[in-house]
Motif scaffolding. Structure first.
Motif, PDB file in Angstrom:
ATOM      1  N   UNK A 175      14.500 -44.101 -31.660  1.00 44.93           N
ATOM      2  CA  UNK A 175      14.658 -44.453 -33.074  1.00 44.93           C
ATOM      3  C   UNK A 175      15.842 -45.390 -33.257  1.00 44.93           C
ATOM      4  N   UNK A 176      15.609 -46.466 -33.973  1.00 46.42           N
ATOM      5  CA  UNK A 176      16.686 -47.385 -34.359  1.00 46.42           C
ATOM      6  C   UNK A 176      16.896 -47.201 -35.854  1.00 46.42           C
ATOM      7  N   UNK A 177      17.974 -46.499 -36.206  1.00 42.54           N
ATOM      8  CA  UNK A 177      18.263 -46.190 -37.606  1.00 42.54           C
ATOM      9  C   UNK A 177      19.223 -47.219 -38.192  1.00 42.54           C
ATOM     10  N   UNK A 214      14.959 -38.654 -44.465  1.00 40.63           N
ATOM     11  CA  UNK A 214      15.086 -39.139 -43.085  1.00 40.63           C
ATOM     12  C   UNK A 214      15.009 -37.971 -42.099  1.00 40.63           C
ATOM     13  N   UNK A 215      15.707 -36.904 -42.427  1.00 43.27           N
ATOM     14  CA  UNK A 215      15.695 -35.704 -41.580  1.00 43.27           C
ATOM     15  C   UNK A 215      14.278 -35.135 -41.465  1.00 43.27           C
ATOM     16  N   UNK A 216      13.607 -35.026 -42.603  1.00 43.67           N
ATOM     17  CA  UNK A 216      12.249 -34.482 -42.616  1.00 43.67           C
ATOM     18  C   UNK A 216      11.273 -35.344 -41.838  1.00 43.67           C
ATOM     19  N   UNK A 217      11.454 -36.668 -41.913  1.00 47.02           N
ATOM     20  CA  UNK A 217      10.579 -37.600 -41.183  1.00 47.02           C
ATOM     21  C   UNK A 217      10.634 -37.313 -39.682  1.00 47.02           C
ATOM     22  N   UNK A 218      11.824 -37.134 -39.161  1.00 44.48           N
ATOM     23  CA  UNK A 218      11.987 -36.851 -37.727  1.00 44.48           C
ATOM     24  C   UNK A 218      11.359 -35.499 -37.365  1.00 44.48           C
ATOM     25  N   UNK A 219      11.488 -34.534 -38.299  1.00 47.43           N
ATOM     26  CA  UNK A 219      10.882 -33.217 -38.063  1.00 47.43           C
ATOM     27  C   UNK A 219       9.364 -33.328 -38.003  1.00 47.43           C
ATOM     28  N   UNK A 220       8.803 -34.151 -38.910  1.00 50.42           N
ATOM     29  CA  UNK A 220       7.356 -34.347 -38.927  1.00 50.42           C
ATOM     30  C   UNK A 220       6.854 -34.975 -37.638  1.00 50.42           C
ATOM     31  N   UNK A 221       7.598 -35.939 -37.120  1.00 45.08           N
ATOM     32  CA  UNK A 221       7.239 -36.563 -35.845  1.00 45.08           C
ATOM     33  C   UNK A 221       7.329 -35.548 -34.708  1.00 45.08           C
ATOM     34  N   UNK A 222       8.404 -34.769 -34.713  1.00 48.38           N
ATOM     35  CA  UNK A 222       8.622 -33.788 -33.647  1.00 48.38           C
ATOM     36  C   UNK A 222       7.519 -32.746 -33.618  1.00 48.38           C
ATOM     37  N   UNK A 281       7.707 -44.420 -27.649  1.00 45.36           N
ATOM     38  CA  UNK A 281       7.381 -45.178 -28.848  1.00 45.36           C
ATOM     39  C   UNK A 281       8.684 -45.580 -29.541  1.00 45.36           C
ATOM     40  N   UNK A 282       8.736 -46.809 -30.017  1.00 47.08           N
ATOM     41  CA  UNK A 282       9.921 -47.312 -30.708  1.00 47.08           C
ATOM     42  C   UNK A 282       9.677 -47.309 -32.219  1.00 47.08           C
ATOM     43  N   UNK A 283      10.490 -46.571 -32.933  1.00 47.45           N
ATOM     44  CA  UNK A 283      10.360 -46.463 -34.389  1.00 47.45           C
ATOM     45  C   UNK A 283      11.645 -46.934 -35.051  1.00 47.45           C
ATOM     46  N   UNK A 330       4.609 -33.137 -34.276  1.00 48.47           N
ATOM     47  CA  UNK A 330       3.378 -33.752 -33.791  1.00 48.47           C
ATOM     48  C   UNK A 330       3.555 -34.421 -32.424  1.00 48.47           C
ATOM     49  N   UNK A 331       4.562 -33.959 -31.682  1.00 52.17           N
ATOM     50  CA  UNK A 331       4.705 -34.359 -30.292  1.00 52.17           C
ATOM     51  C   UNK A 331       5.620 -35.518 -29.983  1.00 52.17           C
ATOM     52  N   UNK A 332       6.276 -36.088 -31.005  1.00 49.02           N
ATOM     53  CA  UNK A 332       7.173 -37.216 -30.762  1.00 49.02           C
ATOM     54  C   UNK A 332       8.622 -36.745 -30.889  1.00 49.02           C
ATOM     55  N   UNK A 333       9.295 -36.669 -29.731  1.00 51.21           N
ATOM     56  CA  UNK A 333      10.643 -36.104 -29.675  1.00 51.21           C
ATOM     57  C   UNK A 333      11.647 -37.183 -29.286  1.00 51.21           C
ATOM     58  N   UNK A 334      12.653 -37.368 -30.144  1.00 47.86           N
ATOM     59  CA  UNK A 334      13.673 -38.378 -29.878  1.00 47.86           C
ATOM     60  C   UNK A 334      14.412 -38.056 -28.579  1.00 47.86           C
ATOM     61  N   UNK A 335      14.557 -39.058 -27.715  1.00 47.56           N
ATOM     62  CA  UNK A 335      15.222 -38.852 -26.431  1.00 47.56           C
ATOM     63  C   UNK A 335      14.257 -38.571 -25.303  1.00 47.56           C
TER      64      UNK A 335
END
Length: 322
Positions: free
Chosen positions: A70-72, A50-58, A33-35, A60-65
């Protein structure tokens, strides 16, 4: 026997294919998924969101890499950057875009009415024209608000300087979220019978002069969750420490670098809350138009003990107002 083996092999292949199709519905798959993330400026509160957002995704099963790209983008408080970066994230056909702070949220919302958008660190989504209402957004935007009780923050400041005749308020008048909070603070101070002196700054370059001017005329200062002033919180801290003026900030993060106290939210927790909302959208379980805007679940009192001692105030005497 050979035919039987062929049939069993075909059956096994079918099961594996079906299993793969089933797994693609979950955030734990290899489907990427592209976010896109657009942050208005860099400072502790927004960085934590921003940090918390990535933690929330992680969580729930969405892990960067793995299954998340993610395009920040950080606009560094430039309107031109906000516009071009928003267009970039839209043109990349992101599956979802996060807007951090009101200017970033408004910019991405203006750039697309199709791509799902979640926002965080926005004070009033309806006033910012991002949603029709908090209960029923009705558009492609939803998210979390960082609005807290301004009354409680003003009560906190007045409990620290009970004899104050004049309280100063500093903010960037160009930030809609700051104006909303400042107006509420003025109302609360007038109700308490205290005079108000307002000073504004459009850029961080003006913050030191504004703070120095205000500090010489008031007995206490209130700063809402303003991105311009938050970016210069260490400068503000030096001035109020030198002038011996208690400052209550809208953000708990600003207390760590330039304020005395605040009763506010944890931006990392708020970002995580937003990440969980985003995961539901990416899973296909919800749409922004039907997802009510969420508020922070926990408020906390934060006191800068070093600042308190520098101002001659006992940190233990600072209590959360009821």
């Amino acid at each position: 026997m050979r035919i039987k083996k062929i049939i069993m092999g075909m059956a096994l292949t079918s099961l594996l294919l079906l299993s793969g199709c089933s797994n693609k519905k979950s955030g734990s798959t290899a489907t990427v998924k592209h976010v896109g993330i657009l942050q208005v400026v860099q400072h502790p509160s927004l960085d934590e969101a921003n940090k918390g957002f990535k933690e929330g995704l992680k969580e729930n099963g969405y892990v960067e890499g793995k299954n998340l790209k993610i395009d920040y983008q950080n606009a560094q408080n430039s309107q031109d950057n906000l516009k071009s970066m928003s267009e970039k994230l839209v043109n990349e056909k992101s599956d979802l875009i996060l807007g951090i702070a009101t200017p970033a949220a408004q910019s991405v919302a203006n750039a697309t009415q199709d791509i799902p958008i979640v926002v965080t660190a926005v004070t009033d989504l309806k006033a910012a024209k991002l949603v029709n209402s908090d209960a029923k957004p009705g558009r492609n935007v939803t998210g979390t608000t960082d609005m807290v009780s301004i009354d409680k923050q003003i009560k906190l400041l007045l409990s620290i300087v009970p004899k104050a005749k004049t309280i100063g308020i500093m903010y960037n008048a160009g930030e809609a979220n700051s104006k909303i909070q400042a107006d509420l603070a003025v109302k609360a101070l007038k109700k308490a019978g205290v005079k108000v002196l307002i000073k504004t700054a459009n850029t961080t370059n003006d913050v030191q002069q504004v703070t120095e001017t205000l500090a010489g005329k008031v007995q206490g200062i209130y700063v809402p969750t303003d991105n311009t002033f938050a970016s210069a919180s260490s400068i503000i801290g030096k001035v109020v420490k030198e002038k011996k003026i208690p400052l209550v900030a809208g953000s708990t993060d600003q207390v760590k670098t330039g304020g005395l106290a605040s009763i506010g939210i944890d931006y990392e927790a708020l970002g995580k809350q937003t990440g969980k909302m985003a995961a539901k959208i990416l899973d296909g379980k919800a749409k922004p138009k039907d997802m009510p805007v969420e508020r922070a679940t926990d408020l906390k009192l934060v006191v800068n003990k070093k600042m308190a001692k520098a101002l001659g105030i006992d940190p233990a005497s600072i209590k959360a107002p009821k």
